[in-house]
Design a protein around this motif. Sequence first.
Motif, PDB file in Angstrom:
ATOM      1  N   GLU A  91     -53.601 -39.123  52.723  1.00 27.01           N
ATOM      2  CA  GLU A  91     -53.617 -39.744  50.948  1.00 27.01           C
ATOM      3  C   GLU A  91     -52.573 -38.012  50.570  1.00 27.01           C
ATOM      4  O   GLU A  91     -52.472 -37.940  49.548  1.00 27.01           O
ATOM      5  CB  GLU A  91     -54.985 -39.891  50.354  1.00 27.01           C
ATOM      6  N   LYS A  92     -53.437 -36.906  50.573  1.00 23.16           N
ATOM      7  CA  LYS A  92     -53.523 -35.680  49.720  1.00 23.16           C
ATOM      8  C   LYS A  92     -51.924 -35.580  50.302  1.00 23.16           C
ATOM      9  O   LYS A  92     -51.252 -34.969  48.901  1.00 23.16           O
ATOM     10  CB  LYS A  92     -54.493 -34.562  50.431  1.00 23.16           C
ATOM     11  N   LYS A 136     -49.617 -37.576  51.138  1.00 17.78           N
ATOM     12  CA  LYS A 136     -48.717 -38.092  50.545  1.00 17.78           C
ATOM     13  C   LYS A 136     -48.585 -37.751  48.927  1.00 17.78           C
ATOM     14  O   LYS A 136     -47.665 -38.254  48.498  1.00 17.78           O
ATOM     15  CB  LYS A 136     -49.212 -39.744  51.043  1.00 17.78           C
ATOM     16  N   LEU A 137     -49.714 -37.658  48.387  1.00 14.68           N
ATOM     17  CA  LEU A 137     -49.760 -36.890  46.879  1.00 14.68           C
ATOM     18  C   LEU A 137     -48.632 -36.226  46.683  1.00 14.68           C
ATOM     19  O   LEU A 137     -47.471 -36.333  45.564  1.00 14.68           O
ATOM     20  CB  LEU A 137     -51.133 -37.095  46.053  1.00 14.68           C
TER      21      LEU A 137
END
Length: 130
Positions: free
Chosen positions: A54-55, A57-58
């Motif tokens: 997620e990090k 991707k962000l």
Amino acid sequence: MLITPSDLKSYTDFEAIKERADDKLEKDILEAEVEIEGIVGHDFSESQYNPLPEKAKLALLKMAQFFALINSDESIVKGYKSEKIGDYSYTLADGNSIRKPDVLSLLKGYIKDVPPPSNEGTIRMRLRSL
């Protein structure tokens, strides 16, 4: 691609990006992927990164949003000194461009150490003050 144009459109609040053609967004995403690879020293194609964290991707979404904004903004080409797109504003000063988002804190856990260059065949000098 690690993210899709629809991922970017659902992430952003900028109408200019939501209305941008998918083929242009794909190129913006490609630019962002190259930038992220330069920061971390690898691409995220290894199996340990499936699915994409997620990090990461962000960070990729933020970088792709940046490239989509500057690539779709004709005021940069026209040489305007300042511009505001929604709540996002920037100032250009004599040919300088706007700064990329700082995503280092999101990516610090994924940065691979690059081995130091070999000292073989180099000259080494020692200096001392007098």
